[in-house]
Design a protein around this motif. Sequence first.
Motif, PDB file in Angstrom:
ATOM      1  N   PHE A 205      58.184  14.428  58.303  1.00 42.55           N
ATOM      2  CA  PHE A 205      57.137  15.352  58.724  1.00 42.55           C
ATOM      3  C   PHE A 205      56.379  14.818  59.935  1.00 42.55           C
ATOM      4  O   PHE A 205      55.933  15.582  60.776  1.00 42.55           O
ATOM      5  CB  PHE A 205      56.176  15.604  57.555  1.00 42.55           C
ATOM      6  CG  PHE A 205      55.101  16.605  57.851  1.00 42.55           C
ATOM      7  CD1 PHE A 205      55.351  17.965  57.723  1.00 42.55           C
ATOM      8  CD2 PHE A 205      53.834  16.202  58.270  1.00 42.55           C
ATOM      9  CE1 PHE A 205      54.358  18.910  58.005  1.00 42.55           C
ATOM     10  CE2 PHE A 205      52.840  17.132  58.547  1.00 42.55           C
ATOM     11  CZ  PHE A 205      53.108  18.483  58.422  1.00 42.55           C
ATOM     12  N   ARG A 206      56.240  13.504  60.034  1.00 45.29           N
ATOM     13  CA  ARG A 206      55.445  12.913  61.108  1.00 45.29           C
ATOM     14  C   ARG A 206      56.281  12.544  62.324  1.00 45.29           C
ATOM     15  O   ARG A 206      55.777  11.941  63.267  1.00 45.29           O
ATOM     16  CB  ARG A 206      54.732  11.657  60.579  1.00 45.29           C
ATOM     17  CG  ARG A 206      53.677  11.944  59.537  1.00 45.29           C
ATOM     18  CD  ARG A 206      52.355  12.395  60.132  1.00 45.29           C
ATOM     19  NE  ARG A 206      51.822  11.391  61.032  1.00 45.29           N
ATOM     20  CZ  ARG A 206      51.662  11.561  62.336  1.00 45.29           C
ATOM     21  NH1 ARG A 206      51.954  12.703  62.915  1.00 45.29           N
ATOM     22  NH2 ARG A 206      51.189  10.592  63.084  1.00 45.29           N
ATOM     23  N   GLU A 207      57.564  12.911  62.336  1.00 48.86           N
ATOM     24  CA  GLU A 207      58.404  12.591  63.487  1.00 48.86           C
ATOM     25  C   GLU A 207      57.981  13.406  64.714  1.00 48.86           C
ATOM     26  O   GLU A 207      57.209  14.364  64.626  1.00 48.86           O
ATOM     27  CB  GLU A 207      59.871  12.865  63.156  1.00 48.86           C
ATOM     28  CG  GLU A 207      60.460  11.939  62.097  1.00 48.86           C
ATOM     29  CD  GLU A 207      60.519  10.496  62.563  1.00 48.86           C
ATOM     30  OE1 GLU A 207      60.709  10.271  63.779  1.00 48.86           O
ATOM     31  OE2 GLU A 207      60.384   9.592  61.718  1.00 48.86           O
ATOM     32  N   ARG A 208      58.523  13.038  65.859  1.00 45.53           N
ATOM     33  CA  ARG A 208      58.133  13.671  67.127  1.00 45.53           C
ATOM     34  C   ARG A 208      58.435  15.173  67.123  1.00 45.53           C
ATOM     35  O   ARG A 208      57.671  15.968  67.662  1.00 45.53           O
ATOM     36  CB  ARG A 208      58.871  12.980  68.280  1.00 45.53           C
ATOM     37  CG  ARG A 208      58.394  13.383  69.658  1.00 45.53           C
ATOM     38  CD  ARG A 208      59.105  12.547  70.720  1.00 45.53           C
ATOM     39  NE  ARG A 208      58.697  12.919  72.070  1.00 45.53           N
ATOM     40  CZ  ARG A 208      57.630  12.434  72.691  1.00 45.53           C
ATOM     41  NH1 ARG A 208      56.871  11.551  72.077  1.00 45.53           N
ATOM     42  NH2 ARG A 208      57.337  12.810  73.924  1.00 45.53           N
ATOM     43  N   THR A 209      59.574  15.569  66.541  1.00 48.54           N
ATOM     44  CA  THR A 209      59.928  16.971  66.379  1.00 48.54           C
ATOM     45  C   THR A 209      60.427  17.184  64.951  1.00 48.54           C
ATOM     46  O   THR A 209      60.654  16.212  64.211  1.00 48.54           O
ATOM     47  CB  THR A 209      61.036  17.412  67.353  1.00 48.54           C
ATOM     48  OG1 THR A 209      62.256  16.735  67.014  1.00 48.54           O
ATOM     49  CG2 THR A 209      60.658  17.089  68.794  1.00 48.54           C
ATOM     50  N   PHE A 210      60.619  18.419  64.565  1.00 45.72           N
ATOM     51  CA  PHE A 210      61.200  18.684  63.263  1.00 45.72           C
ATOM     52  C   PHE A 210      62.646  18.165  63.226  1.00 45.72           C
ATOM     53  O   PHE A 210      63.273  17.983  64.279  1.00 45.72           O
ATOM     54  CB  PHE A 210      61.149  20.180  62.943  1.00 45.72           C
ATOM     55  CG  PHE A 210      61.845  21.074  63.947  1.00 45.72           C
ATOM     56  CD1 PHE A 210      63.216  21.258  63.918  1.00 45.72           C
ATOM     57  CD2 PHE A 210      61.115  21.745  64.917  1.00 45.72           C
ATOM     58  CE1 PHE A 210      63.859  22.079  64.829  1.00 45.72           C
ATOM     59  CE2 PHE A 210      61.741  22.579  65.836  1.00 45.72           C
ATOM     60  CZ  PHE A 210      63.118  22.744  65.794  1.00 45.72           C
TER      61      PHE A 210
END
Length: 538
Positions: A205-210
């Motif tokens: 969820f906290r990654e740069r994009t989905f």
Amino acid sequence: MWIQDRETRGGVISALRDGLIRSLVPLLLIAGSPGPAAAWPKDLSNPAADKGDLILPMPCGGAMAFRKVLIPNQGPLNDYGIVVGGDDADHAYAEHPRPAQIAGSFDQDAKTRYYLIGKYEVNRAQYAALGSQCQPPADDQRLPQNNVTWLEAMAFADRYTQWLLKNAADKLPKDGQQPGFLRLPTEVEWEFAARGGLAVPVAQFRERTFPMEDDMVRYVWFEGTESANGKPQPIGMLKPNPLGLHDILGNVDEMVFEPYRLNRLDRLHGQAGGFVVRGGNYFTPQAEVRTAQRIEVPFYVKGEPRRAETTGFRLVMTAPVESSREKLKSLREGWNKLGSAAIAAEASPGQPQSIDAKALDDPVAELGVISDAAQDANMKNRLRNVQNRLKMTIQERDDQRKLAAKAALRLGAFLCQKMGADGKWVDAAETLLKQREAAFGADDPGVKSRRDQLKGDRAALTENLLYYSETILGAAAIYDGPVLGEQFEVLKTELELKNYQALLGYADTYYRQLMAYRGNPAVRQNAWLNDCKALNKK
């Protein structure tokens, strides 16, 4: 024949004129009225139809597709905590990670609520459908509607809501008796949906994009000839995010509801500025595409409302918070429980508590009593401020404790799954070792090698079992039963929504073991291991 009499001639002309008008009026009405238009082709309103789409009608035979964003429901005043923002140091003043909360507007079931968000950016055909007259469908009308001001986007949402209330009220979701309405999304609503909501694992969820199973060019219209090539693209051409939303990143920037505020580490700054656009556009370099991107845009430029080729919008549907008298009553009851601090006063069995001891049961309430009794107005206000601050502190502590309890339960479920798999492996290795010993003897080099390997596997399993047991003992000591029970229900809802069905059984097993230990604090390592192994065999 020419009629000489002026009066007679005038009467004939008038009659001819009236007759002509009467004959033309129906034709004019038919030509000017939108009438019952034919339904749009699928490519114009929902080019990538999928299970779970909610379709709402529009004028001119049109339609708009929405997707549900599901959120665990813990009661009217309990919301779901997330972290928004990103880790780019260059944009920390605007995008630094901060805690946020989100809640749904409509009941999905007893454990889940949701809001609706547009599956696509509003396109030209949809925008024109709520204008002065219907337009015949055309390919360029699949392009996102750009060049609109923030106020025009909100006005469009208002026009569409009013049309739905008059023409399709039965198709609108309701909270109690209150039907949903359309508006621009809040920043948190937009970012939660853009990241994939509960459809993605917590770690992603906290990654740069989905999460993207393919190259970014399959999901996002960004700068460059391999992607958008410097112009907006029709809706729904690329793959969606995990919630089924198309073009949530790239193509055109998307306007949101709130004004722009700077970031002050764990909160937003107090000064409100222009409006905010999210998601990037077809001029955004691929390396700059990120869900956390938030850019301030002035409402007015050179004395005119700001418009841009690169900016569009999508809508959300929510409902009023105080949707009924019953809801308002439950909100008040929930409010009174917030920040309560029940401190058990010690008293001998059978002996009544003193007045002072009873007061200690809830120091927040006691502060309220003292402030009410204060004669000095300044002192009364100061005591009230202390009471409110204490309530906030206690509530923050309780919220953090709930999140920690849920994390402990999630960890226990993963450990149970891991132990079940490791225990099954060790059992299988022991069976194979016995078979090889029977066939080749205890001194066989292969037997010795397998025996050494099995010894190491057993030691690792024993160590993991010890750690697993420590998590049960620790969670039982830190968290009370109601908190664990509440957060177990939240965790189950999360796992169901994330389609982690295989992990549900392990979570249930860990929770039952934990609650059994709380009732009878006996360490039953072998029984706990066997419970997890039994699940692994299914």
